[in-house]
Design an enzyme around this catalytic site. Structure first.
Site, mmCIF file in Angstrom:
data_model
loop_
_atom_site.group_PDB
_atom_site.id
_atom_site.type_symbol
_atom_site.label_atom_id
_atom_site.label_comp_id
_atom_site.label_asym_id
_atom_site.label_seq_id
_atom_site.Cartn_x
_atom_site.Cartn_y
_atom_site.Cartn_z
ATOM 1 N N HIS A 144 105.977 35.149 23.645
ATOM 2 C CA HIS A 144 104.895 34.322 23.109
ATOM 3 C C HIS A 144 104.575 34.754 21.682
ATOM 4 C CE1 HIS A 144 100.548 33.773 22.242
ATOM 5 N NE2 HIS A 144 100.873 32.530 22.575
ATOM 6 N N ARG B 273 74.186 14.989 24.750
ATOM 7 C CA ARG B 273 73.986 16.397 24.375
ATOM 8 C C ARG B 273 75.279 17.075 23.947
ATOM 9 N NH1 ARG B 273 72.056 18.478 29.896
ATOM 10 N NH2 ARG B 273 73.712 17.031 30.407
ATOM 11 N N LYS C 286 106.564 45.572 12.361
ATOM 12 C CA LYS C 286 107.113 45.642 13.723
ATOM 13 C C LYS C 286 107.726 44.306 14.133
ATOM 14 C CE LYS C 286 104.821 45.834 17.946
ATOM 15 N NZ LYS C 286 103.817 46.419 18.845
ATOM 16 N N ASP C 287 107.004 43.208 13.904
ATOM 17 C CA ASP C 287 107.514 41.901 14.314
ATOM 18 C C ASP C 287 108.720 41.471 13.481
ATOM 19 O OD1 ASP C 287 105.675 41.708 16.352
ATOM 20 O OD2 ASP C 287 104.316 40.388 15.262
ATOM 21 N N TYR D 47 92.769 35.045 24.662
ATOM 22 C CA TYR D 47 93.785 34.903 25.698
ATOM 23 C C TYR D 47 93.567 35.890 26.831
ATOM 24 C CZ TYR D 47 96.314 38.410 22.843
ATOM 25 O OH TYR D 47 96.677 39.507 22.112
ATOM 26 N N ARG E 197 102.319 36.050 14.393
ATOM 27 C CA ARG E 197 102.157 37.126 15.382
ATOM 28 C C ARG E 197 103.139 36.839 16.511
ATOM 29 N NH1 ARG E 197 97.399 40.266 15.073
ATOM 30 N NH2 ARG E 197 95.867 39.501 13.574
ATOM 31 N N LYS F 105 100.186 34.782 30.356
ATOM 32 C CA LYS F 105 99.125 34.659 29.357
ATOM 33 C C LYS F 105 98.553 33.247 29.415
ATOM 34 C CE LYS F 105 101.011 37.832 25.900
ATOM 35 N NZ LYS F 105 101.560 37.932 24.531
ATOM 36 N N HIS G 21 106.106 38.225 21.447
ATOM 37 C CA HIS G 21 105.940 39.400 22.284
ATOM 38 C C HIS G 21 106.057 39.065 23.763
ATOM 39 C CE1 HIS G 21 103.076 40.474 18.780
ATOM 40 N NE2 HIS G 21 104.267 40.961 18.528
ATOM 41 N N GLN H 132 92.642 41.106 32.066
ATOM 42 C CA GLN H 132 92.176 41.469 30.735
ATOM 43 C C GLN H 132 92.006 40.203 29.912
ATOM 44 O OE1 GLN H 132 94.265 44.943 29.193
ATOM 45 N NE2 GLN H 132 94.409 43.942 27.212
ATOM 46 N N ASN I 60 91.662 39.095 25.807
ATOM 47 C CA ASN I 60 91.857 39.590 24.446
ATOM 48 C C ASN I 60 91.401 38.552 23.434
ATOM 49 O OD1 ASN I 60 93.195 41.894 25.499
ATOM 50 N ND2 ASN I 60 95.074 40.722 25.664
#
Length: 188
Positions: A119, A23, A167-168, A132, A59, A72, A62, A46, A48
């Site tokens: 990360h 299966r 920003k990055d 994540y 990305r 994370k 951060h 949380q 995300n």
């Protein structure tokens, strides 16, 4: 789950242990008991979900300073990305080292990112979707970042990013004052 050590202290590349039959298969993404036995965070506050439309999009990198420093747990659920963890903990034996690995819907691997590590990822195909979990709530005043091409760390990205947020792209070269190194002392 199989927890693989990496060159970054506390960072783990996690493989699922699939149990299958005609299966398909079943595998746990998270087990509080197994994570605790491996010395990893077991409380996440949380979840995300991010979708990145175009290949070559970067990305990150951060992280958050204490008291919002977070763990994370990252998994790619569609497409493929190259995920990077950079150790910024001044007391860590791997301070300044980075580790990168391909995460994809196909390989189903996950990256465990310890507190005090930056990360980020670059997408290796279109429509890459990441899920994540984080262990702390977002603290905008505690947010920091490291530029993807900061010469101090010389991260060897598999592709040159074609899309990066303003920003990055604007994070300054690494320095103790801005990047909060003193606040990351003792963070594990």
């Amino acid at each position: 789950m199989i927890f693989h050590e990496t060159p970054v202290a506390g960072c783990r590349l996690i493989e699922l242990e699939k149990r299958g039959d005609a299966r398909g298969f079943f595998a746990r993404l998270f087990c509080e008991r197994e994570f605790a036995q491996a010395g990893l965070e077991t409380r996440f506050v949380q979840a995300n979900n991010s979708l990145t439309s175009e290949a070559g999009t970067l990305r990150g990198l951060h992280y958050q300073l204490p008291p919002a420093a977070e763990v994370k747990l990252v998994r790619c659920v569609r497409g493929v990305l190259w995920d990077v963890v950079l150790d910024l903990r001044p007391d860590s034996p791997s301070f300044g080292r980075w580790f990168g690995a391909e995460l994809s819907a196909e390989n189903r691997r996950m990256m465990y990112v310890p507190r005090g590590c930056a990360h980020g990822f670059v997408t290796l195909g279109d429509d890459a979707e990441a899920l994540y979990f984080v262990s702390a709530f977002y603290g905008p005043e505690e947010e920091r970042g490291v530029r993807w091409n900061d010469p101090r760390f010389a991260i060897d990205w598999p592709v040159t990013p074609t899309t990066i947020s303003d920003k990055d792209a604007a994070w300054p070269d690494f320095n103790d004052d801005f990047h909060g190194t003193a606040r990351l002392r003792g963070v594990r």
